[in-house]
Design an enzyme around this catalytic site. Structure first.
Site, PDB file in Angstrom:
ATOM      1  N   ARG A 178      10.473 -22.326  -9.156  1.00  0.00           N
ATOM      2  CA  ARG A 178      11.347 -22.295  -7.973  1.00  0.00           C
ATOM      3  C   ARG A 178      11.430 -20.874  -7.441  1.00  0.00           C
ATOM      4  O   ARG A 178      11.333 -20.633  -6.241  1.00  0.00           O
ATOM      5  CB  ARG A 178      12.757 -22.768  -8.341  1.00  0.00           C
ATOM      6  CG  ARG A 178      12.863 -24.250  -8.540  1.00  0.00           C
ATOM      7  CD  ARG A 178      14.299 -24.610  -8.941  1.00  0.00           C
ATOM      8  NE  ARG A 178      14.437 -26.055  -9.065  1.00  0.00           N
ATOM      9  CZ  ARG A 178      15.512 -26.657  -9.526  1.00  0.00           C
ATOM     10  NH1 ARG A 178      16.552 -25.936  -9.915  1.00  0.00           N
ATOM     11  NH2 ARG A 178      15.559 -27.966  -9.604  1.00  0.00           N
ATOM     12  N   GLU A 203      10.136 -30.916  -4.794  1.00  0.00           N
ATOM     13  CA  GLU A 203      10.516 -31.449  -6.110  1.00  0.00           C
ATOM     14  C   GLU A 203      10.852 -32.924  -6.096  1.00  0.00           C
ATOM     15  O   GLU A 203      11.429 -33.442  -7.048  1.00  0.00           O
ATOM     16  CB  GLU A 203      11.720 -30.666  -6.647  1.00  0.00           C
ATOM     17  CG  GLU A 203      11.363 -29.309  -7.171  1.00  0.00           C
ATOM     18  CD  GLU A 203      12.416 -28.776  -8.122  1.00  0.00           C
ATOM     19  OE1 GLU A 203      12.843 -29.501  -9.032  1.00  0.00           O
ATOM     20  OE2 GLU A 203      12.814 -27.621  -7.940  1.00  0.00           O
ATOM     21  N   PRO A 211       9.824 -39.416  -5.657  1.00  0.00           N
ATOM     22  CA  PRO A 211       8.540 -40.109  -5.595  1.00  0.00           C
ATOM     23  C   PRO A 211       8.078 -40.466  -4.174  1.00  0.00           C
ATOM     24  O   PRO A 211       6.881 -40.377  -3.891  1.00  0.00           O
ATOM     25  CB  PRO A 211       8.799 -41.369  -6.422  1.00  0.00           C
ATOM     26  CG  PRO A 211       9.867 -40.965  -7.390  1.00  0.00           C
ATOM     27  CD  PRO A 211      10.751 -40.024  -6.630  1.00  0.00           C
ATOM     28  N   GLU A 230       0.812  -1.228   0.000  1.00  0.00           N
ATOM     29  CA  GLU A 230       0.000   0.000   0.000  1.00  0.00           C
ATOM     30  C   GLU A 230       0.843   1.274   0.000  1.00  0.00           C
ATOM     31  O   GLU A 230       0.605   2.170  -0.832  1.00  0.00           O
ATOM     32  CB  GLU A 230      -0.971   0.010   1.191  1.00  0.00           C
ATOM     33  CG  GLU A 230      -1.995  -1.110   1.191  1.00  0.00           C
ATOM     34  CD  GLU A 230      -1.525  -2.363   1.924  1.00  0.00           C
ATOM     35  OE1 GLU A 230      -0.317  -2.679   1.844  1.00  0.00           O
ATOM     36  OE2 GLU A 230      -2.342  -3.025   2.567  1.00  0.00           O
ATOM     37  N   ALA A 274      17.033 -47.333 -13.330  1.00  0.00           N
ATOM     38  CA  ALA A 274      17.205 -48.400 -12.343  1.00  0.00           C
ATOM     39  C   ALA A 274      18.217 -47.979 -11.290  1.00  0.00           C
ATOM     40  O   ALA A 274      19.232 -47.352 -11.605  1.00  0.00           O
ATOM     41  CB  ALA A 274      17.657 -49.675 -13.048  1.00  0.00           C
TER      42      ALA A 274
HETATM   43  C1  AOF Z   1      -0.280  -5.303   4.253  1.00  0.00           C
HETATM   44  N1  AOF Z   1       0.376  -5.119   3.074  1.00  0.00           N
HETATM   45  O1  AOF Z   1       1.914  -5.693   1.574  1.00  0.00           O
HETATM   46  C2  AOF Z   1       1.628  -7.102   3.423  1.00  0.00           C
HETATM   47  C3  AOF Z   1       0.882  -7.317   4.617  1.00  0.00           C
HETATM   48  O2  AOF Z   1       6.089  -7.932   9.968  1.00  0.00           O
HETATM   49  P1  AOF Z   1       5.307  -6.807   9.368  1.00  0.00           P
HETATM   50  O3  AOF Z   1       5.107  -5.655  10.280  1.00  0.00           O
HETATM   51  O4  AOF Z   1       5.816  -6.405   8.009  1.00  0.00           O
HETATM   52  O5  AOF Z   1       3.810  -7.355   9.138  1.00  0.00           O
HETATM   53  C4  AOF Z   1       3.616  -8.538   8.486  1.00  0.00           C
HETATM   54  C5  AOF Z   1       2.140  -8.883   8.417  1.00  0.00           C
HETATM   55  O6  AOF Z   1       1.443  -7.923   7.647  1.00  0.00           O
HETATM   56  C6  AOF Z   1       1.959 -10.205   7.693  1.00  0.00           C
HETATM   57  O7  AOF Z   1       2.009 -11.303   8.573  1.00  0.00           O
HETATM   58  C7  AOF Z   1       0.588 -10.023   7.091  1.00  0.00           C
HETATM   59  O8  AOF Z   1      -0.417 -10.261   8.047  1.00  0.00           O
HETATM   60  C8  AOF Z   1       0.584  -8.554   6.721  1.00  0.00           C
HETATM   61  N2  AOF Z   1       1.140  -8.419   5.374  1.00  0.00           N
HETATM   62  N3  AOF Z   1      -0.060  -6.417   4.970  1.00  0.00           N
HETATM   63  O9  AOF Z   1      -1.071  -4.453   4.670  1.00  0.00           O
HETATM   64  C9  AOF Z   1       1.327  -5.948   2.624  1.00  0.00           C
HETATM   65  N4  AOF Z   1       2.605  -7.961   3.022  1.00  0.00           N
HETATM   66 ZN    ZN Z   2       0.733  -3.140   5.835  1.00  0.00          ZN
END
Ligand code: AOF
Ligand code: ZN
Length: 373
Positions: free
Chosen positions: A192, A304, A307, A58, A172
């Protein structure tokens, strides 16, 4: 919800996917700021969660929008955070309110107990209009690793297996064979990069001596943590993984009772050795292994092989996605079958997995299954 809301949320989802694999322990969120103009809606800011998890999506989008955010709508793939941490600084809710945003459209609530609805509630109580649940199912799929980690204490697991037209993953005695075409191999490297960790059984490591890194031009830095399930601690210090442990992390998960002798050399090479109990069958307890990874912040695991690990994950309901590929050529002799009975039974069971997608990469055909319950 309007079709415009869906359209801009789709944009936000696409942006969020860019960070997949590089934001752990945080989810990779996408955000778009849209302003109404006489000519129609205009995107004035975009953002996604940055490497390592901060800044959040944000503030990146809002900063780009600047004063154009006043009266605009913020589309975001996860509820904006409301918590304040030492590392984090200002919560996204506060950024949003201060920017003058009039409306927030979010895809889903953040199940993180620190947030869990509080973000949306704070926005509403500050006079911001809030719509939630727009393309919520898509966001839940993209952010499954985060959701599972904060609700169940385990990461999301993608299981991937390649086989020849006659069904073999190896020759094998475990001899390495060429299965995937070059295009499919490159596609796997991209997959990955979109995960936090790659996980392999010791059998495959000893048979193939793989690097398990991302070898794509410009994307090498996106190599995930390499996790080896190694019950008896058989990992040898001469293997490629161990020799490169200083550059790309290697975590070995051994059984509690595994011999201690080999550990010193591995640790000296930069490998981290962790231990978990054995399950009733005497193998590494996968639930415990995944719990350990989640505790370390891992949200998305790419399993990855081989089996046996694949079968165990599927049988225990721990594989959230299963990606199976088949190459056009035959091995033409007895080898190691890729899809063992427990995995075959799981994907054939309509109550457990559904075929979500079938596609081709180069000459290889792929099927992607999703866990239902
Ligand atoms: C948001 N926007 O782009 C993300 C969010 O350790 P912090 O303070 O960075 O907070 C991590 C938590 O914030 C994470 O566990 C999840 O709940 C939220 N992630 N929130 O508003 C973001 N990546
Ligand atoms: Zn945030």
């Amino acid at each position: 919800m309007t079709s415009a809301d869906e359209r801009f949320m789709r944009h936000a989802l696409a942006l969020g996917r860019r960070g997949a694999g590089s934001t752990w322990p945080n989810p990779s969120v996408g955000a778009v700021v849209v302003r109404e103009t006489p000519e129609g809606p205009l995107v004035v800011g975009t953002g996604w969660t940055q490497p390592g998890g901060r800044p959040h999506a944000e503030p990146v989008a809002l900063e780009e929008a600047g004063l154009a955010a006043v009266g605009a709508t913020l589309y975001v793939t996860l509820e904006p955070c409301s918590h304040r941490t030492i590392r984090g600084g200002t919560p996204c809710v506060e950024h949003t309110i201060l920017s003058g945003i009039a409306r927030v459209v979010s895809a889903m609530d953040d199940p993180n107990p620190q947030i869990a609805g509080l973000g949306h509630a704070l926005l509403r109580s500050s006079g911001v209009r809030v719509s939630t649940g727009v393309l919520g199912a898509d966001a839940a799929r993209d952010l499954r690793g985060h959701v599972l980690r904060v609700t169940q204490g385990r990461p999301a697991v993608t299981l991937k297996l390649a086989r020849t037209a006659d069904g073999y993953a190896g020759g094998a005695g475990g001899r390495r064979i060429a299965v995937s075409c070059p295009e499919a191999s490159r596609w796997v490297h991209l997959e990955r990069a979109r995960h936090d960790a790659i996980m392999l059984g010791i059998g495959s490591v000893l048979a193939d001596d793989p690097m398990l890194n991302v070898r794509l031009p410009g994307l090498n830095h996106l190599s995930p943590v390499r996790v080896v399930l190694d019950g008896r601690l058989q990992l040898d210090a001469g293997l490629a993984l161990v020799r490169t442990a200083g550059e790309i992390p290697v975590w070995v998960i051994a059984a509690e009772d595994a011999p201690k002798d080999g550990e010193t050399a591995l640790v000296a090479a930069g490998v981290e050795v962790m231990r978990v109990p054995r399950d009733r069958a005497g193998r590494i307890d996968l639930t415990e292994a995944l719990r350990l990874l989640a505790l370390r912040g891992i949200t998305r695991v790419y399993a990855e092989g081989g089996p046996s690990v694949a079968e165990a994950l599927a049988e225990q309901g721990l594989a959230d996605e299963i990606v199976l590929s088949v190459a056009p050529h035959m091995l033409g002799e007895e080898g190691i079958p890729a899809v063992r009975p427990g995995l075959a039974a799981a994907i054939a069971d309509a109550a457990r997995y559904r075929l979500a997608e079938a596609f081709a990469v180069g000459q290889d055909r792929f099927e992607r299954y999703e866990r239902i319950a």
